[in-house]
Write an enzyme that holds these catalytic residues in place. Structure first.
Site, PDB file in Angstrom:
ATOM      1  N   CYS A  83       0.842  -1.214   0.000  1.00 52.73           N
ATOM      2  CA  CYS A  83       0.000   0.000   0.000  1.00 52.73           C
ATOM      3  C   CYS A  83       0.867   1.250   0.000  1.00 52.73           C
ATOM      4  CB  CYS A  83      -0.918   0.023   1.215  1.00 52.73           C
ATOM      5  SG  CYS A  83      -1.752  -1.524   1.514  1.00 52.73           S
ATOM      6  N   SER A 207     -11.095   1.627   5.101  1.00 51.63           N
ATOM      7  CA  SER A 207     -11.158   2.363   3.847  1.00 51.63           C
ATOM      8  C   SER A 207     -11.645   1.418   2.748  1.00 51.63           C
ATOM      9  CB  SER A 207      -9.776   2.903   3.486  1.00 51.63           C
ATOM     10  OG  SER A 207      -8.848   1.840   3.453  1.00 51.63           O
ATOM     11  N   LYS A 328     -10.136   6.737   3.867  1.00 55.85           N
ATOM     12  CA  LYS A 328     -11.456   6.289   4.306  1.00 55.85           C
ATOM     13  C   LYS A 328     -12.568   6.731   3.365  1.00 55.85           C
ATOM     14  CE  LYS A 328     -14.782   4.657   6.541  1.00 55.85           C
ATOM     15  NZ  LYS A 328     -15.377   4.459   5.218  1.00 55.85           N
ATOM     16  N   HIS A 332      -9.336   3.971  -1.336  1.00 52.10           N
ATOM     17  CA  HIS A 332      -7.977   3.448  -1.182  1.00 52.10           C
ATOM     18  C   HIS A 332      -7.628   2.512  -2.334  1.00 52.10           C
ATOM     19  CE1 HIS A 332      -4.334   1.989   0.492  1.00 52.10           C
ATOM     20  NE2 HIS A 332      -4.803   1.051   1.287  1.00 52.10           N
TER      21      HIS A 332
END
Lengths: 384, 361, 133
Positions: A83, A207, A328, A332
């Protein structure tokens, strides 16, 4: 080393782009950023992405995106840090330009997640963790964060609902961001009642996974004036790592890589936490937001959640966070997220954040977290 | 009693030339229980007699290997020996997780007995486990191995609605055979009685076994169990009264009690080893689990008669004498009763899911 | 599932065999080539007792591919009595019965199957301690 600035930004709305593929999403963002910067060519392209191989069956994104963006022939490579891929790609572009080896670098982040929204996506995301010692036990990425949150609530004697402020703030901010996925506010009541995903993490702690792409164009600060009078300077770029697995951390509730990268960034920029006007933090889950605030020096250990309770993180508060919706509510798209954060921070510093604008913002920090805290990239951006 | 061709009586007792015994033993029963009333509810409208009260059901992450392994670890905990000294790891079962690929090598690896050991899987319906004990006796007595580990374990499958579904259960027990001076119980003698009797079978690739209904009773179970017991006692010059305990294979609650009675035993001799009413028929584990329950309570000097039964058909019988070492070993691992007491009742639907009786295709 | 990838880990998977650092004495799991505490080479095998307590836990309802048949299942960070934290599933326990600090012990169970024709992978899980031996 040369000073580096952002001269162009581009992004696609975050959401379910059923009719746009990985390469087309990347093109949209890259083309928008090039148009914004007024450049036709670039020397290098760094593509942040995590799941293209697992979900779209496509690795080797460097030449693919370069070619489809009309940049065939340039240096191009995929950068992967789970991520944290997006900010890692920006970091690579920064290094290339700062070193003097490249002049115009495009740093893009792209993630196409809706090509598989089932258990394979869950498994793909889990690959951010240790395959032999975490993933093999059937653990999901949410579950890793749930393990942290459960322990956090236990050790610091905090209630789950004390984290509501992070999600409420993110959703409230996203209302003003046309590129955000969820442009509607939520209430504390809704947060409390949300469906459980992996106890104690519920749906509104988490998210949403989505498609998206974002890009920035970097060049030496000394040349930025050739392209724009609204360049955003990269005052600091820093990356740090920790163990891949949570169980190997000396202190599982402390994001050592966040502390290390933030401290390096503060040193490089010559500033401290009190100087930061807004913070695009990595609220993949509310627990990550709290831990990021603590490790980055904005709150004491075990007290990051208090900034959500007392309103410090809201626009107009001491440290506005997730000013365009954060992970959120903006959404994402994992490998693209880190670039979105930097694009949004640049929007704020350029005074182009629209309804989300934080007045007089001059120094913004963005922190992108890969895995459960294993790769953490911190950037500090400075507006004019 | 067998006779040779010239008509003389053949003494067919199996008695190793060097005495051997049980150095360690261990039991395992899974956590879940399916009450027999649940099977009756779903398939008989709640009517009809119940062969047991409830049966042990393996959890979704359990199989014959995991059962065999926990029993083996318990046996080792009691034996307190270096696992590298084990010269044979044998697992008897009719529900090995693989049709081809041994359960025994996984057990051997997991307990640290590899690579200098013999390992094999055994098959003879419900007496596959006791065969490993007999073979282990010979292996150790002959000096071919210092210790041999014999395990009986099963996750038996009963066809939905069949009489066997009430009883087909999961569990197992492991016995480490070794020198008599380290033994908590000594084998006095053993005896095997087998014929070709087709009472119960399962063809390759078939999921559920088939059986001969009432044919499984007199000509199969009772004939072999009582013959084995009778010959063993006669050739040893013993009677039922010479034994403190008896345990026989237990496919349901009634059969073992009737068989023991036919051999002259009284309820107080079989009560401790009769687990079937509360755990069901654990197949290769059944008589061995009952023996473990007896050893959990036995005192030095106690004598035990154990008789298995395997369809197809045959029985292995053992006469054991408990030694002084029993007292210090009993508490070194969980007792059979600890596992029996650890019970979570499930309904038929959960049972169907755990036992993969739902077709997902 | 990679056959060799899992096979080479069999002793640690089946029975929590880790390492002890000859230099600083720390017990290490999972085993690695370099001690994470003192960065000296560490390659002496060490058999962990399997006893520990729950450090944190959660229950999974949306599993990765391959774990569907076990849902819902609980995963935990287990603090081994020798020191290390281990990530593993809890078994033989209902999710609502799990607590931080709960004493647990290692058992070896099926981790997953590679479909009906594939290999079965076994490995450590933890369950509430059956008894204090």
């Amino acid at each position: 080393m040369r000073d580096v600035s952002i001269i162009g930004i581009g992004q696609t709305p975050v959401g379910e782009h059923w009719d746009r593929s990985l390469r087309h999403l990347a093109y949209d963002a890259v083309a928008a950023a090039m148009q914004d910067a007024g450049v036709q060519r670039a020397d290098a392209l760094y593509v942040g992405n995590m799941l293209s191989g697992e979900i779209s069956g496509q690795s080797h994104l460097g030449p693919l995106i370069a070619d489809f963006a009309g940049l065939r022939g340039i240096e191009a490579v995929k950068i992967e840090g789970a991520c944290g891929s997006g900010a890692a790609a920006v970091r690579m572009g920064y290094l290339a330009v700062a070193s003097g080896l490249q002049d115009i670098a495009i740093c893009a982040g792209v993630e196409k997640m809706t090509d598989d929204v089932g258990n394979r996506l869950t498994g793909g995301l889990a690959q951010a963790a240790d395959a032999d010692y975490e993933v093999i036990h059937g653990i999901s990425f949410v579950a890793l964060n749930a393990l942290l949150m459960r322990r956090y609530l236990y050790e610091y004697k905090v209630r789950h609902e004390d984290f509501a402020g992070f999600s409420i703030n993110a959703h409230a901010n996203a209302v003003g961001n046309p590129n955000a996925m969820f442009r509607r506010p939520i209430t504390a009541e809704a947060f409390k009642k949300a469906a459980m995903v992996a106890d104690p993490i519920n749906l509104l702690d988490s998210s949403p996974m989505a498609d998206g792409a974002a890009a920035v164009i970097l060049c030496p600060t000394e040349r930025a004036g050739e392209f724009t009078n609204n360049a955003v300077r990269i005052a600091a770029s820093a990356m740090a790592t920790d163990s891949l697995s949570i169980h190997d951390r000396y202190d599982p509730l402390w994001l050592q890589a966040a502390q290390d990268s933030a401290q390096r960034a503060y040193r490089q920029a010559g500033v401290g936490p009190d100087d930061i006007h807004l913070f695009e933090l990595h609220d993949a889950f509310t627990i990550m937001a709290a831990m990021s605030l603590e490790a980055s020096g904005f709150a004491e250990r075990g007290k990051g959640w208090q900034l959500a309770v007392n309103g410090d993180i809201r626009p107009g508060g001491r440290l506005p966070v997730c000013t365009m919706g954060g992970l959120k509510a903006r959404g994402h798209p994992v490998g693209a997220t880190g670039v979105y954060q930097i694009v949004e921070a640049a929007q704020q510093l350029r005074g182009e954040a629209g309804d989300c604008q934080i007045p007089n913002a001059r120094l913004a920090m963005a922190q992108n977290i890969g895995g459960s805290g294993s790769t953490i990239v911190t950037h500090i951006l400075e507006g004019r | 009693m067998n006779h040779t061709k010239d008509g003389s009586v053949l003494n067919s007792l199996m008695r190793p030339s060097t005495p051997v015994g049980i150095v360690g033993y261990g039991a395992y029963v899974p956590r879940y229980r399916l009450p027999a009333t649940e099977v009756a509810r779903v398939w008989r409208g709640g009517e009809g007699g119940l062969p047991v009260t409830e049966k042990a059901v393996p959890g979704p992450d359990e199989d014959t290997l995991t059962i065999a392994l926990e029993a083996a670890r318990n046996a080792l905990a009691r034996a307190q020996i270096d696992p590298h000294l084990i010269g044979a790891v044998w697992v008897g079962s009719e529900s090995h997780p693989y049709a081809v690929k041994p359960t025994s090598t996984i057990v051997a690896e997991a307990i640290g007995a590899t690579p200098h050991t013999e390992a094999a899987d055994w098959q003879f319906a419900c007496k596959a486990g006791t065969e490993t004990i007999q073979a282990g006796m010979g292996f150790v007595a002959s000096g071919m191995a210092r210790y041999a580990l014999g395990i009986g374990a099963d996750t038996a499958q009963g066809r939905p609605g069949d009489a066997l579904e009430y009883t087909a259960a999961a569990g197992g027990a492991a016995y480490l055979i070794g020198p008599v001076d380290q033994s908590l119980a000594v084998f006095e003698a053993s005896f095997s009685y087998v014929t070709d009797t087709p009472d119960f079978w399962r063809r390759p690739y078939m999921h559920y076994p088939s059986h001969g209904q009432r044919f499984t009773g007199e000509p199969a179970y009772f004939h072999h169990v009582t013959s084995a017991g009778k010959h063993l006692m006669e050739q040893m010059g013993r009677t039922a009264a010479d034994f403190s305990y008896v345990v026989v294979h237990q496919p349901n609650a009634k059969f073992p009690q009737r068989a023991a009675k036919m051999l002259g035993f009284k309820p107080e001799q079989w009560a401790v080893g009769l687990l079937c009413p509360v755990v069901g028929n654990t197949y290769a584990g059944a008589s061995m689990l009952g023996l473990a329950a007896i050893l959990d309570q036995a005192q030095p000097g106690d004598t035990i008669l154990a008789i298995s039964f395997g369809s197809g058909a045959g029985s292995d019988a053992f006469a054991l004498r408990v030694t002084e070492l029993i007292t210090e070993r009993q508490g070194l691992a969980p007792k059979t009763a600890d596992y029996v007491a650890r019970r979570t009742v499930i309904d038929y639907a959960t049972y169907v899911r755990y036992r993969k009786k739902l077709s997902m295709q | 599932m990679g056959i060799a990838q899992n096979w080479r880990l069999r002793s640690q998977r089946y029975g929590l065999v880790g390492e002890v650092c000859d230099d600083c004495g720390e017990k290490i799991f999972p085993p690695r080539d370099v001690c994470p505490y003192c960065t000296q080479p560490a390659q002496t095998p060490f058999q962990f007792s399997g006893r520990g307590e729950v450090f944190s836990h959660t229950t999974i309802y949306n599993p990765p591919t391959g774990y569907e048949e076990f849902v819902p299942y609980t995963v935990a960070l287990v603090k081994l009595e020798e020191g290390p934290l281990v990530t593993a599933q809890l078994t033989d326990v209902d999710p609502e019965e799990v607590n931080i600090g709960q004493p647990v012990e290692m058992v070896t169970r099926k981790i997953r199957e590679d479909g009906p024709e594939g290999l079965i992978m076994y490995g450590y899980k933890f369950r509430p301690r059956l008894q204090e031996v």
